[in-house]
Design a protein around this motif. Structure first.
Motif, PDB file in Angstrom:
ATOM      1  N   PHE A  42     -74.117 -18.586  -3.180  1.00  0.00           N
ATOM      2  CA  PHE A  42     -73.343 -19.821  -3.029  1.00  0.00           C
ATOM      3  C   PHE A  42     -73.691 -20.713  -4.218  1.00  0.00           C
ATOM      4  CE2 PHE A  42     -72.994 -18.412   1.317  1.00  0.00           C
ATOM      5  CZ  PHE A  42     -71.809 -18.973   1.783  1.00  0.00           C
ATOM      6  N   PHE A  43     -72.713 -21.053  -5.030  1.00  0.00           N
ATOM      7  CA  PHE A  43     -73.043 -21.890  -6.185  1.00  0.00           C
ATOM      8  C   PHE A  43     -71.963 -22.930  -6.449  1.00  0.00           C
ATOM      9  CE2 PHE A  43     -70.536 -18.588  -8.256  1.00  0.00           C
ATOM     10  CZ  PHE A  43     -69.869 -19.231  -9.280  1.00  0.00           C
ATOM     11  N   ASP A  44     -72.343 -23.894  -7.276  1.00  0.00           N
ATOM     12  CA  ASP A  44     -71.448 -24.996  -7.618  1.00  0.00           C
ATOM     13  C   ASP A  44     -71.772 -25.440  -9.036  1.00  0.00           C
ATOM     14  OD1 ASP A  44     -69.477 -27.060  -7.051  1.00  0.00           O
ATOM     15  OD2 ASP A  44     -71.147 -28.473  -6.954  1.00  0.00           O
ATOM     16  N   VAL A  45     -70.786 -25.998  -9.723  1.00  0.00           N
ATOM     17  CA  VAL A  45     -71.011 -26.566 -11.048  1.00  0.00           C
ATOM     18  C   VAL A  45     -70.472 -27.990 -11.081  1.00  0.00           C
ATOM     19  CG1 VAL A  45     -70.850 -24.302 -12.172  1.00  0.00           C
ATOM     20  CG2 VAL A  45     -68.801 -25.742 -12.023  1.00  0.00           C
ATOM     21  N   GLU A  46     -71.089 -28.801 -11.898  1.00  0.00           N
ATOM     22  CA  GLU A  46     -70.562 -30.132 -12.218  1.00  0.00           C
ATOM     23  C   GLU A  46     -70.215 -30.148 -13.701  1.00  0.00           C
ATOM     24  OE1 GLU A  46     -69.805 -32.781 -10.332  1.00  0.00           O
ATOM     25  OE2 GLU A  46     -70.338 -31.611  -8.544  1.00  0.00           O
ATOM     26  N   LEU A  88     -69.930 -27.988 -19.092  1.00  0.00           N
ATOM     27  CA  LEU A  88     -70.852 -27.785 -17.985  1.00  0.00           C
ATOM     28  C   LEU A  88     -72.016 -28.768 -18.083  1.00  0.00           C
ATOM     29  CD1 LEU A  88     -70.722 -25.663 -15.705  1.00  0.00           C
ATOM     30  CD2 LEU A  88     -72.365 -24.305 -16.992  1.00  0.00           C
ATOM     31  N   LEU A  89     -72.267 -29.512 -16.999  1.00  0.00           N
ATOM     32  CA  LEU A  89     -73.362 -30.472 -16.943  1.00  0.00           C
ATOM     33  C   LEU A  89     -74.463 -30.063 -15.964  1.00  0.00           C
ATOM     34  CD1 LEU A  89     -71.430 -33.875 -16.896  1.00  0.00           C
ATOM     35  CD2 LEU A  89     -72.529 -32.771 -18.857  1.00  0.00           C
ATOM     36  N   GLU A  90     -74.103 -29.292 -14.933  1.00  0.00           N
ATOM     37  CA  GLU A  90     -75.097 -28.913 -13.929  1.00  0.00           C
ATOM     38  C   GLU A  90     -74.667 -27.618 -13.268  1.00  0.00           C
ATOM     39  OE1 GLU A  90     -77.716 -31.022 -10.395  1.00  0.00           O
ATOM     40  OE2 GLU A  90     -75.578 -31.493 -10.494  1.00  0.00           O
ATOM     41  N   PHE A  91     -75.651 -26.824 -12.911  1.00  0.00           N
ATOM     42  CA  PHE A  91     -75.423 -25.583 -12.178  1.00  0.00           C
ATOM     43  C   PHE A  91     -76.442 -25.515 -11.055  1.00  0.00           C
ATOM     44  CE2 PHE A  91     -76.882 -21.226 -11.380  1.00  0.00           C
ATOM     45  CZ  PHE A  91     -75.690 -20.609 -10.995  1.00  0.00           C
ATOM     46  N   GLY A  92     -75.987 -25.106  -9.862  1.00  0.00           N
ATOM     47  CA  GLY A  92     -76.899 -24.941  -8.735  1.00  0.00           C
ATOM     48  C   GLY A  92     -76.464 -23.767  -7.879  1.00  0.00           C
ATOM     49  N   PRO A 129     -69.877 -43.419 -21.030  1.00  0.00           N
ATOM     50  CA  PRO A 129     -70.281 -42.548 -19.915  1.00  0.00           C
ATOM     51  C   PRO A 129     -69.314 -42.563 -18.751  1.00  0.00           C
ATOM     52  CG  PRO A 129     -72.161 -43.758 -20.770  1.00  0.00           C
ATOM     53  CD  PRO A 129     -70.949 -44.315 -21.461  1.00  0.00           C
ATOM     54  N   SER A 130     -68.680 -43.712 -18.489  1.00  0.00           N
ATOM     55  CA  SER A 130     -67.766 -43.787 -17.342  1.00  0.00           C
ATOM     56  C   SER A 130     -66.564 -42.882 -17.514  1.00  0.00           C
ATOM     57  CB  SER A 130     -67.304 -45.240 -17.156  1.00  0.00           C
ATOM     58  OG  SER A 130     -66.617 -45.695 -18.326  1.00  0.00           O
ATOM     59  N   GLU A 131     -66.230 -42.523 -18.749  1.00  0.00           N
ATOM     60  CA  GLU A 131     -65.098 -41.640 -18.984  1.00  0.00           C
ATOM     61  C   GLU A 131     -65.470 -40.179 -18.837  1.00  0.00           C
ATOM     62  OE1 GLU A 131     -62.716 -42.334 -22.416  1.00  0.00           O
ATOM     63  OE2 GLU A 131     -63.081 -44.492 -22.414  1.00  0.00           O
ATOM     64  N   LEU A 132     -66.726 -39.830 -19.050  1.00  0.00           N
ATOM     65  CA  LEU A 132     -67.151 -38.437 -19.030  1.00  0.00           C
ATOM     66  C   LEU A 132     -67.869 -38.036 -17.752  1.00  0.00           C
ATOM     67  CD1 LEU A 132     -68.499 -37.941 -22.656  1.00  0.00           C
ATOM     68  CD2 LEU A 132     -66.440 -36.940 -21.679  1.00  0.00           C
ATOM     69  N   PHE A 133     -68.576 -38.974 -17.105  1.00  0.00           N
ATOM     70  CA  PHE A 133     -69.446 -38.621 -15.997  1.00  0.00           C
ATOM     71  C   PHE A 133     -68.931 -39.210 -14.691  1.00  0.00           C
ATOM     72  CE2 PHE A 133     -72.068 -38.653 -19.810  1.00  0.00           C
ATOM     73  CZ  PHE A 133     -72.743 -37.438 -19.716  1.00  0.00           C
ATOM     74  N   ARG A 134     -69.116 -38.453 -13.605  1.00  0.00           N
ATOM     75  CA  ARG A 134     -68.873 -39.004 -12.280  1.00  0.00           C
ATOM     76  C   ARG A 134     -69.966 -40.017 -11.937  1.00  0.00           C
ATOM     77  NH1 ARG A 134     -65.842 -35.753  -8.552  1.00  0.00           N
ATOM     78  NH2 ARG A 134     -65.299 -33.683  -9.325  1.00  0.00           N
ATOM     79  N   SER A 135     -69.732 -40.790 -10.871  1.00  0.00           N
ATOM     80  CA  SER A 135     -70.775 -41.692 -10.362  1.00  0.00           C
ATOM     81  C   SER A 135     -71.645 -40.923  -9.375  1.00  0.00           C
ATOM     82  CB  SER A 135     -70.125 -42.908  -9.684  1.00  0.00           C
ATOM     83  OG  SER A 135     -69.324 -43.624 -10.599  1.00  0.00           O
ATOM     84  N   ASN A 136     -72.382 -39.940  -9.891  1.00  0.00           N
ATOM     85  CA  ASN A 136     -73.164 -39.070  -9.020  1.00  0.00           C
ATOM     86  C   ASN A 136     -74.629 -38.981  -9.421  1.00  0.00           C
ATOM     87  OD1 ASN A 136     -72.894 -37.646 -11.384  1.00  0.00           O
ATOM     88  ND2 ASN A 136     -71.939 -35.838 -10.464  1.00  0.00           N
ATOM     89  N   GLY A 137     -75.065 -39.872 -10.282  1.00  0.00           N
ATOM     90  CA  GLY A 137     -76.472 -39.878 -10.672  1.00  0.00           C
ATOM     91  C   GLY A 137     -76.783 -39.080 -11.921  1.00  0.00           C
ATOM     92  N   ILE A 138     -75.830 -38.314 -12.432  1.00  0.00           N
ATOM     93  CA  ILE A 138     -76.044 -37.610 -13.697  1.00  0.00           C
ATOM     94  C   ILE A 138     -75.778 -38.610 -14.824  1.00  0.00           C
ATOM     95  CG2 ILE A 138     -75.263 -35.743 -15.191  1.00  0.00           C
ATOM     96  CD1 ILE A 138     -74.518 -34.151 -12.749  1.00  0.00           C
ATOM     97  N   ARG A 140     -73.386 -33.374  -6.413  1.00  0.00           N
ATOM     98  CA  ARG A 140     -74.506 -32.755  -7.107  1.00  0.00           C
ATOM     99  C   ARG A 140     -74.609 -31.329  -6.596  1.00  0.00           C
ATOM    100  NH1 ARG A 140     -78.067 -35.956  -9.912  1.00  0.00           N
ATOM    101  NH2 ARG A 140     -78.701 -33.907 -10.727  1.00  0.00           N
ATOM    102  N   CYS A 141     -74.928 -30.410  -7.484  1.00  0.00           N
ATOM    103  CA  CYS A 141     -74.706 -29.001  -7.188  1.00  0.00           C
ATOM    104  C   CYS A 141     -75.410 -28.508  -5.937  1.00  0.00           C
ATOM    105  CB  CYS A 141     -75.099 -28.159  -8.400  1.00  0.00           C
ATOM    106  SG  CYS A 141     -73.937 -28.327  -9.773  1.00  0.00           S
TER     107      CYS A 141
END
Length: 400
Positions: free
Chosen positions: A22-26, A39-43, A72-81, A173-174
């Motif tokens: 089971f995996f997810d990417v951000e 790709l910013l995160e993999f879990g 940053p507001s254009e590239l990143f979600r508001s998810n702590g990354i 978050r992944c």
């Protein structure tokens, strides 16, 4: 912040004993200036398919090689990354071998994993010049829940499902999203297990269906009967010896498999397939249509008539469309047709058609497959179209 964490390592080597991944990417948000998704995160969490025990967990932030200098507001979600966390993270080339070890040769699972997450993984490996890991299969919970969980929520987005089951807010978050995905599947499975089975109509009696070659065309007639409760007026009922006309057609050959192009009023796919119509079936349906069409015209209908059998020049054959009716007593995708398999030994077994996914259903209707069809003839006149539907009450599929 640690750029990545790894708890228990994955079992050595791929295969069924290694569990489901089971995996997810951000990723970054696509913008007009930079439309690609980096790709910013993999879990990933490896799960035992027999016990659901977690076998291994891995998560890492990833620093893209060419991240543009946009707000940053254009590239990143508001998810702590944050940009600072990404700046301290490894490039994908530094963690690719670990990601490969967790994914290669395993079943890949996730919400929209087949369309989105797996594509991002392949892009990331291509970007560093490495061969991508290969799945042994997919468990994509988005189409799976659309098909199995029905219309119990407004949509099948993970955030909506999480709210429905009281699992909290999706964090994007992944590892958090992977854990939530697993819990949603557990909740859906438990709910489906606890729901009472809807009552099924009584088994179809073979004696109510007449072998098509034994029917006298001179004894076919028609009458007007009340339409079903949801409709007004009357409909045409085809008769044989004053009883509703129902036929048995043995050894029909499938030419084209299931068509799900159209949906009913509840959004459930209407299922139909095409079989080759031999001269006997063509002659029989012509006789039925002449009777029904004459009564339709005498009743004042001006609807255009659609033939039950059409010549197909591509395959040089006359084809008839058989329809598998949906059940009206449930909001789920469910069908009223009894389906059986018949083996060369003569033994038969019931097929629980509702529990098959689309690929498994399609395997039952491969071109050339022979089947015995028990058919109800339904005359219709709606939206300026009229004709006869060949509705399958029972199917016996010949297995080789």
């Amino acid at each position: 912040m640690e750029p990545f964490l790894q708890s228990t390592p994955p079992p050595p080597g791929p295969g069924c004993a290694a569990g489901i991944a089971f995996f997810d990417v951000e990723t970054t948000r696509p913008t007009p200036e930079w439309p690609r998704r980096a790709l910013l995160e993999f879990g990933v969490i490896l799960v035992c398919p027999r016990t659901l025990v977690h076998l291994g967990t891995y998560s890492t932030l990833i620093r893209p090689f060419d991240l543009p200098s946009l707000p940053p507001s254009e590239l990143f979600r508001s998810n702590g990354i944050t940009p600072e966390a990404i700046a301290a993270a490894p490039h994908f080339s530094e963690v690719a071998s670990i990601v490969f070890r967790f994914l290669d040769g395993r079943v890949w699972a996730g919400h929209n994993v087949e369309a989105f997450d797996s594509a991002r993984i392949r892009e990331a490996f291509a970007g560093v010049g490495m061969a991508a890991p290969q799945p042994s299969g997919f468990i994509d919970s988005l189409p799976l829940l659309r098909r199995k969980f029905g219309r119990r929520t407004t949509d099948m987005q993970m955030a909506t499902l999480a709210t429905h089951f009281g699992l909290g807010r999706q964090l994007h978050r992944c590892l958090d999203d992977v854990r939530m995905n697993i819990e949603i599947l557990k909740c859906c499975g438990m709910l489906l297990l606890l729901e009472p089975e809807p009552e099924r109509p009584p088994a179809t009696s073979n004696s109510a269906f007449q072998e098509i070659r034994e029917i006298s065309l001179d004894l076919i007639g028609a009458s007007l009967v009340p339409a079903r409760p949801s409709r007004t007026g009357c409909k045409i009922q085809l008769l044989h010896r004053d009883s509703p006309l129902q036929i048995r057609c043995p050894a029909l050959a499938v030419r084209y498999g299931p068509n799900r192009r159209y949906c009913d009023a509840a959004g459930r796919p209407k299922l139909s397939f095409l079989v080759e119509a031999d001269p006997v079936l063509c002659m029989f349906l012509d006789a039925c249509e002449n009777i029904a069409r004459t009564m339709s015209l005498d009743s004042g209908s001006s609807s255009g008539w659609t033939r039950a059998v059409e010549y197909n020049s591509t395959c040089n054959a006359f084809l008839a469309r058989l329809r598998i009716p949906g059940r009206a007593d449930t909001d789920d995708i469910a069908y009223a047709t009894e389906v059986h398999r018949r083996f060369p030994s003569g033994e038969t077994c019931v097929v629980v058609f509702d529990r098959l996914d689309e690929a498994e259903q399609d395997q039952l209707f491969l071109p050339g497959t022979l089947l015995d069809a028990y058919i109800r003839l339904d005359a219709y006149d709606s939206h300026e179209k009229a004709g006869i539907l060949l509705v399958v009450e029972r199917l016996v599929i010949h297995c080789t």
